[in-house]
Design a protein around this motif. Sequence first.
Motif, PDB file in Angstrom:
ATOM      1  N   GLY A 278       5.363  -3.153 -12.095  1.00 34.39           N
ATOM      2  CA  GLY A 278       4.997  -3.086 -10.887  1.00 34.39           C
ATOM      3  C   GLY A 278       3.853  -1.949 -10.058  1.00 34.39           C
ATOM      4  O   GLY A 278       4.094  -1.730  -9.039  1.00 34.39           O
ATOM      5  N   LEU A 279       3.466  -1.749 -11.512  1.00 29.98           N
ATOM      6  CA  LEU A 279       2.348  -0.871 -11.012  1.00 29.98           C
ATOM      7  C   LEU A 279       0.811  -1.174 -11.650  1.00 29.98           C
ATOM      8  O   LEU A 279       0.188  -0.892 -11.662  1.00 29.98           O
ATOM      9  CB  LEU A 279       2.402   0.348 -11.774  1.00 29.98           C
ATOM     10  N   VAL A 280       0.522  -2.402 -12.320  1.00 28.08           N
ATOM     11  CA  VAL A 280      -0.076  -2.620 -12.772  1.00 28.08           C
ATOM     12  C   VAL A 280      -1.074  -4.117 -11.699  1.00 28.08           C
ATOM     13  O   VAL A 280      -2.689  -3.650 -11.526  1.00 28.08           O
ATOM     14  CB  VAL A 280       0.303  -4.029 -13.814  1.00 28.08           C
ATOM     15  N   LEU A 281      -0.609  -4.968 -11.179  1.00 32.30           N
ATOM     16  CA  LEU A 281      -1.584  -4.603  -9.513  1.00 32.30           C
ATOM     17  C   LEU A 281      -0.984  -3.981  -8.351  1.00 32.30           C
ATOM     18  O   LEU A 281       0.067  -3.338  -7.940  1.00 32.30           O
ATOM     19  CB  LEU A 281      -1.186  -6.184  -9.373  1.00 32.30           C
ATOM     20  N   ALA A 282      -2.045  -3.402  -7.220  1.00 33.80           N
ATOM     21  CA  ALA A 282      -2.168  -2.842  -6.521  1.00 33.80           C
ATOM     22  C   ALA A 282      -2.731  -2.634  -5.704  1.00 33.80           C
ATOM     23  O   ALA A 282      -4.271  -3.756  -5.729  1.00 33.80           O
ATOM     24  CB  ALA A 282      -2.869  -0.757  -7.147  1.00 33.80           C
ATOM     25  N   ARG A 283      -2.425  -2.538  -4.073  1.00 37.95           N
ATOM     26  CA  ARG A 283      -3.584  -2.815  -2.972  1.00 37.95           C
ATOM     27  C   ARG A 283      -3.877  -1.629  -2.762  1.00 37.95           C
ATOM     28  O   ARG A 283      -3.101  -0.336  -2.057  1.00 37.95           O
ATOM     29  CB  ARG A 283      -2.310  -2.594  -1.682  1.00 37.95           C
ATOM     30  N   HIS A 284      -5.318  -1.436  -2.750  1.00 39.78           N
ATOM     31  CA  HIS A 284      -5.513  -0.100  -2.982  1.00 39.78           C
ATOM     32  C   HIS A 284      -6.147  -0.158  -1.305  1.00 39.78           C
ATOM     33  O   HIS A 284      -6.798   1.177  -1.242  1.00 39.78           O
ATOM     34  CB  HIS A 284      -6.750  -0.302  -3.785  1.00 39.78           C
TER      35      HIS A 284
ATOM     36  N   TYR B 259      10.237   1.050  -0.121  1.00 44.19           N
ATOM     37  CA  TYR B 259      10.685   0.046  -1.423  1.00 44.19           C
ATOM     38  C   TYR B 259      10.051  -0.845  -0.632  1.00 44.19           C
ATOM     39  O   TYR B 259       9.703  -1.017   0.370  1.00 44.19           O
ATOM     40  CB  TYR B 259      12.594  -0.216  -1.358  1.00 44.19           C
ATOM     41  N   ASN B 260      10.083  -1.601  -2.010  1.00 47.94           N
ATOM     42  CA  ASN B 260       9.384  -2.446  -2.020  1.00 47.94           C
ATOM     43  C   ASN B 260       9.851  -4.037  -2.267  1.00 47.94           C
ATOM     44  O   ASN B 260      10.316  -4.484  -3.274  1.00 47.94           O
ATOM     45  CB  ASN B 260       7.969  -2.772  -3.369  1.00 47.94           C
ATOM     46  N   GLN B 261      10.115  -5.044  -1.795  1.00 45.48           N
ATOM     47  CA  GLN B 261      10.821  -5.968  -1.415  1.00 45.48           C
ATOM     48  C   GLN B 261      11.089  -6.741  -2.754  1.00 45.48           C
ATOM     49  O   GLN B 261      11.562  -7.059  -3.366  1.00 45.48           O
ATOM     50  CB  GLN B 261      11.557  -6.621  -0.496  1.00 45.48           C
TER      51      GLN B 261
ATOM     52  N   HIS C 231       0.437  -0.751  -0.015  1.00 53.58           N
ATOM     53  CA  HIS C 231      -0.093   0.381   0.138  1.00 53.58           C
ATOM     54  C   HIS C 231       0.510   1.370  -0.048  1.00 53.58           C
ATOM     55  O   HIS C 231       2.131   1.078   0.439  1.00 53.58           O
ATOM     56  CB  HIS C 231      -0.780   0.411   1.426  1.00 53.58           C
ATOM     57  N   ARG C 232       0.386   2.241  -0.145  1.00 53.38           N
ATOM     58  CA  ARG C 232       1.353   3.862  -0.744  1.00 53.38           C
ATOM     59  C   ARG C 232       1.453   3.884   0.747  1.00 53.38           C
ATOM     60  O   ARG C 232       2.733   4.471   0.275  1.00 53.38           O
ATOM     61  CB  ARG C 232       0.275   4.643  -1.209  1.00 53.38           C
ATOM     62  N   ARG C 233       0.754   3.776   1.941  1.00 51.70           N
ATOM     63  CA  ARG C 233       0.869   4.387   3.322  1.00 51.70           C
ATOM     64  C   ARG C 233       2.361   3.354   3.350  1.00 51.70           C
ATOM     65  O   ARG C 233       3.904   4.418   3.511  1.00 51.70           O
ATOM     66  CB  ARG C 233       0.360   4.372   3.809  1.00 51.70           C
ATOM     67  N   ARG C 234       2.328   2.583   3.210  1.00 55.53           N
ATOM     68  CA  ARG C 234       3.819   1.563   3.279  1.00 55.53           C
ATOM     69  C   ARG C 234       5.362   1.681   3.299  1.00 55.53           C
ATOM     70  O   ARG C 234       5.819   1.325   3.173  1.00 55.53           O
ATOM     71  CB  ARG C 234       3.279  -0.022   3.376  1.00 55.53           C
ATOM     72  N   LEU C 235       4.528   2.024   1.890  1.00 52.77           N
ATOM     73  CA  LEU C 235       6.180   2.322   1.072  1.00 52.77           C
ATOM     74  C   LEU C 235       6.752   3.280   1.215  1.00 52.77           C
ATOM     75  O   LEU C 235       7.666   3.285   0.962  1.00 52.77           O
ATOM     76  CB  LEU C 235       5.157   2.350  -0.811  1.00 52.77           C
ATOM     77  N   LEU C 236       6.107   4.266   1.574  1.00 51.42           N
ATOM     78  CA  LEU C 236       6.629   5.659   1.867  1.00 51.42           C
ATOM     79  C   LEU C 236       7.137   5.241   2.859  1.00 51.42           C
ATOM     80  O   LEU C 236       8.591   6.101   3.273  1.00 51.42           O
ATOM     81  CB  LEU C 236       5.334   7.007   1.798  1.00 51.42           C
TER      82      LEU C 236
END
Length: 255
Positions: free
Chosen positions: A172-178, A152-154, A143-148
């Motif tokens: 890396g963007l076709v699938l998202a955790r919304h 980085y996304n391992q 999720h964007r919050r955890r990414l910030l």
Amino acid sequence: MIDWVRTAATMGINAILPPRCGGCGEVTDTTHAVCADCWAGLRFISAPHCSCCGYPFELDDGVPGSGDNIDGGRTLCAACLQKKPAFDQARAALAYDDYSRDYLLRFKHADRGDLTPLLARWVYQAGRGIWDQADLIVPVPLHRRRLLKRRYNQSGLLAAKLARMTGVPWDGLVLARHRNTRSLGGLGPSSRKREVGGAFVVDEVRAEKCNLAGARVVLIDDVLTTGATANACVRALRQSGAKHVSVITVARVVR
């Protein structure tokens, strides 16, 4: 001439920053390697294992139990016989234990992106027979919050490296955790499934650009525990037209 310059540069770098074991940090002869002691502690998964989820069978002679474990010519574990996962197949390089956990925690939470080549090599080996049929590599997203927070996304680091190793494109963007799901650590199978249910969506614009419809996709993650996250991701990919989805991870929990 170019090879000589490259060799000299490598020797110079190694003299200043010698290669170290990815486990204990001791100096090693080659980069992105582990020392003999650390290697001995790692439990690599090999055949025989479940044809679907990759769970390792403990009997050396192959099929555990009776012929009831055979389904369509494939040897399946009891869990896959009872309920088939959403993915077509899963493979993992290592059993998740005290040794492999240390690598993954440092890679995931301690800014140890330098472990990417080592772990990617293990994942590459675990996926033998899958890469040459794959059309697209997709990492399990944060999720964007955890990414910030983590920066980085391992799984994305692994996917990018594996794309270079295999020649298979990645996105890396076709699938998202919304939905920002809570940590799954300590949750049971049912709770994990509820937590991630509907948490993943596919960006249809990117899906069209990377030809997701009809594609054979390889989903990359660090650990396979109960399969709840992987199954949720696979369902989203299938709803957008993915034909076949394999899951490959660095490690998996062995009951």
